[in-house]
Structure formats: structure tokens, C-alpha cells
Design a protein around this motif. Structure first.
Motif, PDB file in Angstrom:
ATOM      1  N   LYS A 171      56.849 122.073 108.426  1.00 32.04           N
ATOM      2  CA  LYS A 171      58.201 122.286 108.918  1.00 32.04           C
ATOM      3  C   LYS A 171      59.058 121.155 108.359  1.00 32.04           C
ATOM      4  N   ILE A 172      60.185 121.509 107.776  1.00 39.16           N
ATOM      5  CA  ILE A 172      61.093 120.531 107.186  1.00 39.16           C
ATOM      6  C   ILE A 172      62.367 120.551 108.029  1.00 39.16           C
ATOM      7  N   GLY A 184      54.668 116.293 117.134  1.00 42.84           N
ATOM      8  CA  GLY A 184      54.347 114.958 117.636  1.00 42.84           C
ATOM      9  C   GLY A 184      53.854 114.004 116.565  1.00 42.84           C
ATOM     10  N   ARG A 185      53.551 114.529 115.358  1.00 41.78           N
ATOM     11  CA  ARG A 185      53.111 113.707 114.223  1.00 41.78           C
ATOM     12  C   ARG A 185      53.947 114.073 112.995  1.00 41.78           C
ATOM     13  N   SER A 186      54.387 113.054 112.273  1.00 45.04           N
ATOM     14  CA  SER A 186      55.238 113.252 111.101  1.00 45.04           C
ATOM     15  C   SER A 186      54.681 112.512 109.894  1.00 45.04           C
ATOM     16  N   LEU A 187      54.952 113.047 108.713  1.00 43.03           N
ATOM     17  CA  LEU A 187      54.553 112.364 107.482  1.00 43.03           C
ATOM     18  C   LEU A 187      55.321 111.050 107.403  1.00 43.03           C
ATOM     19  N   ASP A 188      54.593 109.969 107.151  1.00 43.33           N
ATOM     20  CA  ASP A 188      55.136 108.608 107.191  1.00 43.33           C
ATOM     21  C   ASP A 188      54.436 107.814 106.095  1.00 43.33           C
ATOM     22  N   THR A 189      54.842 106.568 105.887  1.00 38.70           N
ATOM     23  CA  THR A 189      54.144 105.680 104.953  1.00 38.70           C
ATOM     24  C   THR A 189      53.922 104.326 105.618  1.00 38.70           C
ATOM     25  N   TYR A 190      52.735 103.764 105.368  1.00 32.13           N
ATOM     26  CA  TYR A 190      52.416 102.438 105.899  1.00 32.13           C
ATOM     27  C   TYR A 190      53.241 101.371 105.189  1.00 32.13           C
ATOM     28  N   SER A 191      53.507 100.294 105.910  1.00 31.02           N
ATOM     29  CA  SER A 191      54.083  99.126 105.248  1.00 31.02           C
ATOM     30  C   SER A 191      52.913  98.369 104.628  1.00 31.02           C
ATOM     31  N   GLY A 192      53.196  97.432 103.788  1.00 29.25           N
ATOM     32  CA  GLY A 192      52.122  96.688 103.137  1.00 29.25           C
ATOM     33  C   GLY A 192      52.100  96.976 101.652  1.00 29.25           C
ATOM     34  N   LYS A 193      51.029  96.571 101.011  1.00 27.78           N
ATOM     35  CA  LYS A 193      50.944  96.637  99.557  1.00 27.78           C
ATOM     36  C   LYS A 193      50.858  98.071  99.010  1.00 27.78           C
ATOM     37  N   THR A 211      55.540 110.716 115.806  1.00 29.48           N
ATOM     38  CA  THR A 211      56.946 110.990 115.514  1.00 29.48           C
ATOM     39  C   THR A 211      57.852 110.031 116.269  1.00 29.48           C
ATOM     40  N   GLY A 212      58.788 109.443 115.535  1.00 26.36           N
ATOM     41  CA  GLY A 212      59.730 108.504 116.134  1.00 26.36           C
ATOM     42  C   GLY A 212      60.856 108.181 115.170  1.00 26.36           C
ATOM     43  N   TYR A 218      61.481 106.164 112.753  1.00 27.22           N
ATOM     44  CA  TYR A 218      60.911 105.273 111.748  1.00 27.22           C
ATOM     45  C   TYR A 218      61.396 105.699 110.366  1.00 27.22           C
ATOM     46  N   SER A 219      61.861 104.737 109.581  1.00 27.56           N
ATOM     47  CA  SER A 219      62.441 105.059 108.276  1.00 27.56           C
ATOM     48  C   SER A 219      61.442 105.706 107.321  1.00 27.56           C
ATOM     49  N   GLY A 220      60.152 105.475 107.508  1.00 26.12           N
ATOM     50  CA  GLY A 220      59.132 106.112 106.677  1.00 26.12           C
ATOM     51  C   GLY A 220      58.996 107.599 106.945  1.00 26.12           C
ATOM     52  N   GLN A 221      59.576 108.070 108.051  1.00 25.86           N
ATOM     53  CA  GLN A 221      59.528 109.491 108.404  1.00 25.86           C
ATOM     54  C   GLN A 221      60.798 110.235 108.000  1.00 25.86           C
ATOM     55  N   PHE A 222      61.749 109.531 107.392  1.00 23.34           N
ATOM     56  CA  PHE A 222      62.986 110.161 106.943  1.00 23.34           C
ATOM     57  C   PHE A 222      62.901 110.373 105.433  1.00 23.34           C
ATOM     58  N   TRP A 223      62.611 111.619 105.059  1.00 24.74           N
ATOM     59  CA  TRP A 223      62.340 111.967 103.672  1.00 24.74           C
ATOM     60  C   TRP A 223      63.576 112.525 102.992  1.00 24.74           C
ATOM     61  N   ILE A 224      63.725 112.167 101.725  1.00 25.47           N
ATOM     62  CA  ILE A 224      64.813 112.679 100.892  1.00 25.47           C
ATOM     63  C   ILE A 224      64.184 113.629  99.887  1.00 25.47           C
ATOM     64  N   LEU A 225      64.686 114.860  99.840  1.00 18.06           N
ATOM     65  CA  LEU A 225      64.190 115.881  98.926  1.00 18.06           C
ATOM     66  C   LEU A 225      65.208 116.007  97.795  1.00 18.06           C
ATOM     67  N   THR A 226      64.842 115.515  96.631  1.00 15.46           N
ATOM     68  CA  THR A 226      65.754 115.508  95.493  1.00 15.46           C
ATOM     69  C   THR A 226      65.338 116.584  94.502  1.00 15.46           C
ATOM     70  N   LYS A 227      66.243 117.515  94.253  1.00 17.31           N
ATOM     71  CA  LYS A 227      65.997 118.596  93.284  1.00 17.31           C
ATOM     72  C   LYS A 227      65.911 117.949  91.899  1.00 17.31           C
ATOM     73  N   ILE A 228      64.797 118.183  91.159  1.00 17.75           N
ATOM     74  CA  ILE A 228      64.663 117.503  89.869  1.00 17.75           C
ATOM     75  C   ILE A 228      64.635 118.405  88.634  1.00 17.75           C
TER      76      ILE A 228
END
Length: 166
Positions: free
Chosen positions: A112-113, A131-140, A149-150, A152-162
Motif C-alpha cells: 500500500k502506497i 502497523g509496520r512501514s518500510l524504513d531504513t536504519y541509521s548507521g553505516k 509505523t511512526g 520517522y523520516s526513513g518511512q517517508f519515501w519519494i517516488l521519482t519517475k525516471i
């Protein structure tokens, strides 16, 4: 009264269009998030596991995501590198990590988008629910995971048409 009714109908139509993800299925998209910025994109490793990672943004086929409508407000995410035989999915268990599973009728592959404003979207799947969203860990390594889900900036995705799918 008639003018108010027409105005309300018009506003509802505009709100629906604004809040729905406008996916052009004839194009590939690059997926970045606000946490890492445009310099890192969702990609997949080559090799046996083909696991997703946040790679340096570039002209890599693993970063060209095809978003295919599956009905009921869900989409399948495949990429140019692996083709339609592999779809973004999540493992069951404690961590529910994303992986590129063999394409099939699996609830983890129905995404779901959801428009969350400012040109960003939240990605959840049918398997884990909202209750769970695609996110990215901080770190290396910044590997993707399915976070609680919250706001969190890692859960805010930008979909760019390429580029168009050929």
C-alpha cells in the motif's frame, strides 16, 4: 444550495486525487526517503539472496522500480535488474526484513502506497498491515527494515519517475 453541493463534490474529488498515489505504470521509479535524501536509493544486491539495500544513487537497474497495480489499493514492486520474477516482500518472524521473493500471491508482496504529504509516501504491505512501514536504519549501512509505523523520516519515501518501461 446547489452551488455548495457542486463545490463540495469538486473538493472531494480533488482531495481523493491528491491523497492517492498517482502511479504511472508505464514508468520506472526511483525510491528514496527523506532520512537519507536523494543520494541513496532502494536497490538490490546481485548474487543468491538479491536482498534490498540503500545504494548510492546512480544509473543502476536495481534502482529502477516497476510499480504494478494489484487492485484493492495495493501494488507489486519489482525492479529492472531482477525482472518480474522477483518482488519486494517481507519475511515472517520477529524482524520481518524485506527481501526479493519469488513473485507470487503472497501478502508480503502487496504494498500500500499512502500519500503522507509533501510529496512523500508511506509503504506498508498486506502481510504486516499498517502497523509496520518500510524504513531504513541509521548507521553505516542504512539497510531497509519494516519499522513500527511512526513519524520517522526513513518511512517517508519519494517516488521519482525516471524512465519509460520498454
Amino acid at each position: 444550495m446547489k452551488k455548495h453541493s457542486m463545490l463540495l463534490s469538486f473538493l472531494l474529488i480533488l482531495m481523493f486525487q491528491f491523497c492517492s498515489a498517482q502511479i504511472d505504470q508505464n514508468y520506472y521509479y526511483r525510491l528514496t526517503n527523506t532520512f537519507l535524501g536523494e543520494g541513496r536509493s532502494l536497490d538490490t544486491y546481485s548474487g543468491k539472496t538479491n536482498e534490498p539495500f540503500m545504494g548510492k544513487t546512480g544509473n543502476y537497474s536495481g534502482q529502477y522500480w516497476k510499480i504494478t497495480d494489484q487492485g484493492n489499493g495495493t501494488y507489486r514492486l519489482t525492479n529492472s535488474f531482477l525482472g518480474e520474477g522477483r518482488s519486494l516482500d517481507t519475511y515472517s518472524g520477529k524482524t520481518n526484513e524485506p527481501f526479493m521473493g519469488k513473485t507470487g500471491n503472497y501478502s508480503g508482496q502487496f504494498w500500500k502506497i499512502t500519500d503522507v504529504g509533501n510529496g512523500t509516501y508511506r509503504l506498508t504491505n498486506t502481510f504486516l498491515g499498517e502497523g509496520r512501514s518500510l524504513d531504513t536504519y541509521s548507521g553505516k549501512t542504512n539497510e531497509p527494515f519494516m519499522g513500527k509505523t511512526g513519524n520517522y523520516s526513513g518511512q517517508f519515501w519519494i517516488l521519482t519517475k525516471i524512465k519509460p518501461i520498454q
